[in-house]
Design a protein around this motif. Sequence first.
Motif, PDB file in Angstrom:
ATOM      1  N   PHE A  36       0.830  -1.203   0.000  1.00  0.00           N
ATOM      2  CA  PHE A  36       0.000   0.000   0.000  1.00  0.00           C
ATOM      3  C   PHE A  36       0.870   1.260   0.000  1.00  0.00           C
ATOM      4  CE2 PHE A  36      -2.982   2.868   2.541  1.00  0.00           C
ATOM      5  CZ  PHE A  36      -3.721   3.246   1.435  1.00  0.00           C
ATOM      6  N   ASP A  37       1.916   1.261   0.821  1.00  0.00           N
ATOM      7  CA  ASP A  37       2.822   2.410   0.865  1.00  0.00           C
ATOM      8  C   ASP A  37       3.508   2.629  -0.485  1.00  0.00           C
ATOM      9  OD1 ASP A  37       2.127   2.851   3.504  1.00  0.00           O
ATOM     10  OD2 ASP A  37       3.920   1.860   4.312  1.00  0.00           O
ATOM     11  N   SER A  79     -12.128   2.907  -0.255  1.00  0.00           N
ATOM     12  CA  SER A  79     -11.036   3.580   0.447  1.00  0.00           C
ATOM     13  C   SER A  79      -9.815   3.590  -0.484  1.00  0.00           C
ATOM     14  CB  SER A  79     -10.692   2.819   1.730  1.00  0.00           C
ATOM     15  OG  SER A  79     -10.141   1.542   1.406  1.00  0.00           O
ATOM     16  N   ASP A  80      -8.795   4.350  -0.127  1.00  0.00           N
ATOM     17  CA  ASP A  80      -7.559   4.328  -0.910  1.00  0.00           C
ATOM     18  C   ASP A  80      -6.978   2.921  -0.950  1.00  0.00           C
ATOM     19  OD1 ASP A  80      -7.694   6.999  -1.559  1.00  0.00           O
ATOM     20  OD2 ASP A  80      -6.257   7.639  -0.032  1.00  0.00           O
ATOM     21  N   TYR A  81      -7.066   2.213   0.158  1.00  0.00           N
ATOM     22  CA  TYR A  81      -6.554   0.842   0.195  1.00  0.00           C
ATOM     23  C   TYR A  81      -7.275  -0.027  -0.847  1.00  0.00           C
ATOM     24  CZ  TYR A  81      -5.460  -3.828   1.844  1.00  0.00           C
ATOM     25  OH  TYR A  81      -5.054  -5.145   1.910  1.00  0.00           O
ATOM     26  N   GLN A  82      -8.593   0.083  -0.887  1.00  0.00           N
ATOM     27  CA  GLN A  82      -9.362  -0.715  -1.847  1.00  0.00           C
ATOM     28  C   GLN A  82      -9.077  -0.283  -3.281  1.00  0.00           C
ATOM     29  OE1 GLN A  82     -13.078   0.178   0.026  1.00  0.00           O
ATOM     30  NE2 GLN A  82     -13.225  -1.857   0.944  1.00  0.00           N
ATOM     31  N   VAL A  86      -7.814  -2.596  -6.510  1.00  0.00           N
ATOM     32  CA  VAL A  86      -8.372  -2.566  -7.871  1.00  0.00           C
ATOM     33  C   VAL A  86      -7.261  -2.249  -8.869  1.00  0.00           C
ATOM     34  CG1 VAL A  86      -9.955  -1.363  -9.438  1.00  0.00           C
ATOM     35  CG2 VAL A  86     -10.706  -1.948  -7.124  1.00  0.00           C
ATOM     36  N   ASP A  87      -6.448  -1.247  -8.560  1.00  0.00           N
ATOM     37  CA  ASP A  87      -5.381  -0.817  -9.477  1.00  0.00           C
ATOM     38  C   ASP A  87      -4.311  -1.876  -9.701  1.00  0.00           C
ATOM     39  OD1 ASP A  87      -6.582   1.660  -9.744  1.00  0.00           O
ATOM     40  OD2 ASP A  87      -5.136   2.724  -8.484  1.00  0.00           O
TER      41      ASP A  87
END
Length: 170
Positions: A36-37, A79-82, A86-87
């Motif tokens: 994630f980071d 959320s950004d995490y989700q 997806v990305d």
Amino acid sequence: MESISAEQLGKLLWTGTSSILKLELRDRYAFDDDLFDAWRRGDQAAVDGFLGGWRDRMASEAAAGRRIRRIRVVSEPLSDYQRMLVDTSGPSVDAGEELRWLPRRLVSALPLPGNDCFVLDDCVMFNVIGGNDEPVDIQLSREPGVMKFCRDSFESAWEIATPHREFEPA
């Protein structure tokens, strides 16, 4: 149910089963923090490094004729995490993993297991995650009723989930 180790999970997962069904119910997993980071920094080389092994595993399993299907239940808006999930999922889909996304608002009336799970030919493994998003336990069941419940739950969710390439995040 019995508790098993991560090593036992891996052995069961990658040997002697013709298909894997994976149901993910959580909005976040702490063990993905480094990925994630890297994604937030825009460090594509690091992202590729984190995901390359999984992509290669999916290609190998698909070449061997094993079907791997995953459903990710997600809250909306993402959320950004989700969004990161997806990305970054395209390469594993390209390699052979079948991935569908299911907005949480659509599962209110679906009977689903209480924890993420892998459904294999002859067992179900539950990933129990704590409130800190870290793994707490891995539970194994070979009980026919549990296996049927989890398989039926997965198939019901699969029918209404959106394939990865068609999913448009809210």
